[in-house]
Design a protein around this motif. Structure first.
Motif, mmCIF file in Angstrom:
data_model
loop_
_atom_site.group_PDB
_atom_site.id
_atom_site.type_symbol
_atom_site.label_atom_id
_atom_site.label_comp_id
_atom_site.label_asym_id
_atom_site.label_seq_id
_atom_site.Cartn_x
_atom_site.Cartn_y
_atom_site.Cartn_z
ATOM 1 N N TYR A 22 2.403 -72.083 6.131
ATOM 2 C CA TYR A 22 0.192 -72.103 7.011
ATOM 3 C C TYR A 22 0.069 -72.674 6.131
ATOM 4 O O TYR A 22 -1.139 -73.490 5.955
ATOM 5 C CB TYR A 22 -0.154 -70.610 6.829
ATOM 6 N N THR A 26 -2.170 -76.561 6.437
ATOM 7 C CA THR A 26 -3.726 -76.223 6.252
ATOM 8 C C THR A 26 -4.161 -77.132 5.311
ATOM 9 O O THR A 26 -4.941 -77.496 5.329
ATOM 10 C CB THR A 26 -3.893 -75.093 6.083
ATOM 11 N N TRP A 100 -0.394 -86.238 9.219
ATOM 12 C CA TRP A 100 -1.414 -86.160 8.994
ATOM 13 C C TRP A 100 -2.048 -87.525 9.139
ATOM 14 O O TRP A 100 -3.075 -87.136 9.666
ATOM 15 C CB TRP A 100 -2.113 -85.092 8.754
ATOM 16 N N GLY A 129 -8.095 -78.736 0.013
ATOM 17 C CA GLY A 129 -6.074 -78.891 0.657
ATOM 18 C C GLY A 129 -5.637 -78.941 -0.535
ATOM 19 O O GLY A 129 -5.153 -78.929 -0.645
#
Length: 208
Positions: A22, A26, A100, A129
């Motif tokens: 996760y 993210t 992404w 990030g």
């Protein structure tokens, strides 16, 4: 109990596999969003993301492809100096950022954006990030991998080392892109590095 008394805190626990997955997902998304904002404004930023942006302005290559190719040589350093687990996570992180970036390129269209906003918001998102992925012991590009290696070997600050290495990227940007864009690029680097300098410090984070 004193203001800084930590005796009541529970014992630190390592991240689980699910935590790592996760965290990488993210963190890589935040970084891709930040780079997308800066791409729309025509500016560059810190690290390999900044180099990928610069190459996308100079050559017919997308940011996602340039980001992946630029990072390939640094995987060797991650493997040899930081261990197999760090290497695997680094490859996964770079791949996720590239994916992404490709997704946002296909799904997001920005017709107009103020460069100052793109620099601050994009740099902050990218910095957050990067921080998220560093918390899960993951390099997110050549500059970060090199900075993490220097921190491990010499105890140097990741934030300050990243800032110094990024200066070379900005010098290249000043030469290659319009001067006003280069100024905003400096602002984006400050936004990224500010996140790391403020919150990525050895011993501050215990796994919670």
């Amino acid at each position: 109990m004193g203001e800084h008394d930590t005796s009541a805190l529970p014992e630190a626990r390592p991240h689980s596999f699910a935590d790592d997955v996760y965290g990488l997902a993210t963190g890589s998304l935040l970084m891709a969003i930040g780079l997308t904002l800066m791409k729309a404004a025509g500016i560059v930023t810190a690290g390999m993301g900044g180099v990928a942006l610069l190459l996308s302005y100079l050559f017919p290559v997308t940011v996602d492809v340039a980001f992946w190719l630029l990072n390939l040589p640094f995987f060797v350093l991650a493997w040899s100096a930081l261990g197999r687990a760090y290497f695997v996570k680094s490859v996964a992180a770079v791949a996720l950022v590239s994916i992404w970036l490709a997704v946002t390129r296909l799904c997001v269209s920005i017709d107009s954006i103020e460069p100052a906003f793109a620099a601050v918001a994009g740099g902050t998102a990218s910095g957050a990030g990067i921080l998220a992925m560093l918390r899960h012991r993951t390099g997110v590009g050549g500059v970060t991998i090199l900075s993490m290696w220097l921190q491990k070997k010499r105890g140097w600050s990741v934030g300050w080392m990243s800032f110094a290495l990024d200066a070379a990227i900005i010098i290249a940007a000043i030469i290659a892109i319009p001067s006003e864009k280069a100024i905003y690029s400096i602002l984006s680097v400050a936004a990224v590095s500010g996140i790391l300098i403020a919150w990525h410090k050895p011993g501050r984070y215990t796994g919670y």
